[in-house]
Motif scaffolding. Sequence first.
Motif, PDB file in Angstrom:
ATOM      1  N   ILE A  87      30.075 -42.749  21.765  1.00 35.74           N
ATOM      2  CA  ILE A  87      31.006 -41.621  21.775  1.00 35.74           C
ATOM      3  C   ILE A  87      32.238 -41.982  22.605  1.00 35.74           C
ATOM      4  O   ILE A  87      32.174 -42.834  23.479  1.00 35.74           O
ATOM      5  CB  ILE A  87      30.358 -40.326  22.319  1.00 35.74           C
ATOM      6  N   ASP A  88      33.340 -41.337  22.297  1.00 35.74           N
ATOM      7  CA  ASP A  88      34.596 -41.546  23.019  1.00 35.74           C
ATOM      8  C   ASP A  88      34.975 -40.199  23.630  1.00 35.74           C
ATOM      9  O   ASP A  88      35.573 -39.347  22.962  1.00 35.74           O
ATOM     10  CB  ASP A  88      35.668 -42.048  22.044  1.00 35.74           C
ATOM     11  N   MET A  89      34.586 -39.989  24.884  1.00 33.82           N
ATOM     12  CA  MET A  89      34.784 -38.689  25.534  1.00 33.82           C
ATOM     13  C   MET A  89      36.253 -38.295  25.584  1.00 33.82           C
ATOM     14  O   MET A  89      36.583 -37.119  25.397  1.00 33.82           O
ATOM     15  CB  MET A  89      34.184 -38.676  26.942  1.00 33.82           C
ATOM     16  N   SER A  90      37.163 -39.238  25.827  1.00 34.95           N
ATOM     17  CA  SER A  90      38.581 -38.869  25.880  1.00 34.95           C
ATOM     18  C   SER A  90      39.063 -38.375  24.518  1.00 34.95           C
ATOM     19  O   SER A  90      39.849 -37.428  24.433  1.00 34.95           O
ATOM     20  CB  SER A  90      39.442 -40.033  26.385  1.00 34.95           C
ATOM     21  N   ALA A  91      38.574 -38.964  23.432  1.00 34.07           N
ATOM     22  CA  ALA A  91      38.947 -38.504  22.088  1.00 34.07           C
ATOM     23  C   ALA A  91      38.350 -37.132  21.807  1.00 34.07           C
ATOM     24  O   ALA A  91      39.000 -36.274  21.187  1.00 34.07           O
ATOM     25  CB  ALA A  91      38.488 -39.510  21.035  1.00 34.07           C
ATOM     26  N   ILE A  92      37.122 -36.891  22.260  1.00 36.19           N
ATOM     27  CA  ILE A  92      36.484 -35.590  22.060  1.00 36.19           C
ATOM     28  C   ILE A  92      37.264 -34.501  22.794  1.00 36.19           C
ATOM     29  O   ILE A  92      37.545 -33.434  22.236  1.00 36.19           O
ATOM     30  CB  ILE A  92      35.005 -35.624  22.505  1.00 36.19           C
ATOM     31  N   ILE A  93      37.645 -34.771  24.034  1.00 37.85           N
ATOM     32  CA  ILE A  93      38.413 -33.796  24.820  1.00 37.85           C
ATOM     33  C   ILE A  93      39.779 -33.558  24.180  1.00 37.85           C
ATOM     34  O   ILE A  93      40.219 -32.413  24.037  1.00 37.85           O
ATOM     35  CB  ILE A  93      38.541 -34.263  26.288  1.00 37.85           C
ATOM     36  N   ALA A  95      40.667 -33.916  21.007  1.00 38.85           N
ATOM     37  CA  ALA A  95      40.496 -33.154  19.771  1.00 38.85           C
ATOM     38  C   ALA A  95      40.139 -31.704  20.070  1.00 38.85           C
ATOM     39  O   ALA A  95      40.656 -30.783  19.414  1.00 38.85           O
ATOM     40  CB  ALA A  95      39.420 -33.806  18.899  1.00 38.85           C
ATOM     41  N   ALA A  96      39.268 -31.480  21.054  1.00 34.33           N
ATOM     42  CA  ALA A  96      38.882 -30.106  21.403  1.00 34.33           C
ATOM     43  C   ALA A  96      40.099 -29.310  21.867  1.00 34.33           C
ATOM     44  O   ALA A  96      40.296 -28.161  21.448  1.00 34.33           O
ATOM     45  CB  ALA A  96      37.806 -30.123  22.485  1.00 34.33           C
ATOM     46  N   LEU A  97      40.931 -29.913  22.696  1.00 34.22           N
ATOM     47  CA  LEU A  97      42.144 -29.222  23.166  1.00 34.22           C
ATOM     48  C   LEU A  97      43.085 -28.912  22.001  1.00 34.22           C
ATOM     49  O   LEU A  97      43.631 -27.806  21.912  1.00 34.22           O
ATOM     50  CB  LEU A  97      42.863 -30.054  24.230  1.00 34.22           C
ATOM     51  N   ALA A  98      43.282 -29.868  21.117  1.00 35.23           N
ATOM     52  CA  ALA A  98      44.165 -29.655  19.956  1.00 35.23           C
ATOM     53  C   ALA A  98      43.601 -28.555  19.061  1.00 35.23           C
ATOM     54  O   ALA A  98      44.351 -27.700  18.566  1.00 35.23           O
ATOM     55  CB  ALA A  98      44.329 -30.949  19.169  1.00 35.23           C
ATOM     56  N   ASN A  99      42.299 -28.553  18.860  1.00 33.28           N
ATOM     57  CA  ASN A  99      41.680 -27.559  17.987  1.00 33.28           C
ATOM     58  C   ASN A  99      41.730 -26.156  18.600  1.00 33.28           C
ATOM     59  O   ASN A  99      41.959 -25.169  17.896  1.00 33.28           O
ATOM     60  CB  ASN A  99      40.250 -27.962  17.647  1.00 33.28           C
ATOM     61  N   VAL A 100      41.538 -26.065  19.913  1.00 33.01           N
ATOM     62  CA  VAL A 100      41.632 -24.774  20.588  1.00 33.01           C
ATOM     63  C   VAL A 100      43.078 -24.278  20.562  1.00 33.01           C
ATOM     64  O   VAL A 100      43.345 -23.112  20.276  1.00 33.01           O
ATOM     65  CB  VAL A 100      41.098 -24.865  22.045  1.00 33.01           C
ATOM     66  N   THR A 101      44.023 -25.168  20.822  1.00 28.13           N
ATOM     67  CA  THR A 101      45.443 -24.811  20.815  1.00 28.13           C
ATOM     68  C   THR A 101      45.881 -24.257  19.466  1.00 28.13           C
ATOM     69  O   THR A 101      46.637 -23.299  19.393  1.00 28.13           O
ATOM     70  CB  THR A 101      46.307 -26.037  21.177  1.00 28.13           C
ATOM     71  N   HIS A 102      45.384 -24.847  18.379  1.00 25.43           N
ATOM     72  CA  HIS A 102      45.768 -24.426  17.026  1.00 25.43           C
ATOM     73  C   HIS A 102      44.802 -23.412  16.409  1.00 25.43           C
ATOM     74  O   HIS A 102      44.996 -22.985  15.275  1.00 25.43           O
ATOM     75  CB  HIS A 102      45.891 -25.644  16.113  1.00 25.43           C
TER      76      HIS A 102
END
Length: 156
Positions: A87-93, A95-102
Amino acid sequence: MLLIVAGVFLGKILKLRSDAKKIMSNVSLDSFRQTETSIIYDKNGKEISALSGIKELYYLESDEIPDVLKKMFVQIEDKDFYNHSGIDMSAIIRAALANVTHASIKQGASTITQQLAKNVFLSQEVTWERKVKEIFLAQHLEKKYSKDQILSLIHI
């Protein structure tokens, strides 16, 4: 009240972890090759037919896949493939921020190993539960198989 919600959420996460462990307990290299294409040869070794399941797949061992193809695939799909453990935790974080923002799914964060886990063991549904189980499965896959084995199983 917040403590109760957190407890329920943690219980759900632990159940997903247990489910992933149960799935992995019966996994072998054959688990990834269930829809393999069968080639039929005549008595002289000449190919006479190819029988396919749902998909027409031909499996190659890692040393049969050209290095340039492996490098290109890793560069496109998961630049940090050789540096993470599934897993790539920085990529998960990110993506999660982008998805929450949008307020919708705008980015994914799946590593090559997560893609393998999802495509072989899970559905394509977009839920946080499937994503968490995918993360646990990817970690198990990385413990069980080498990076070269994972690349040869992903169906490049």
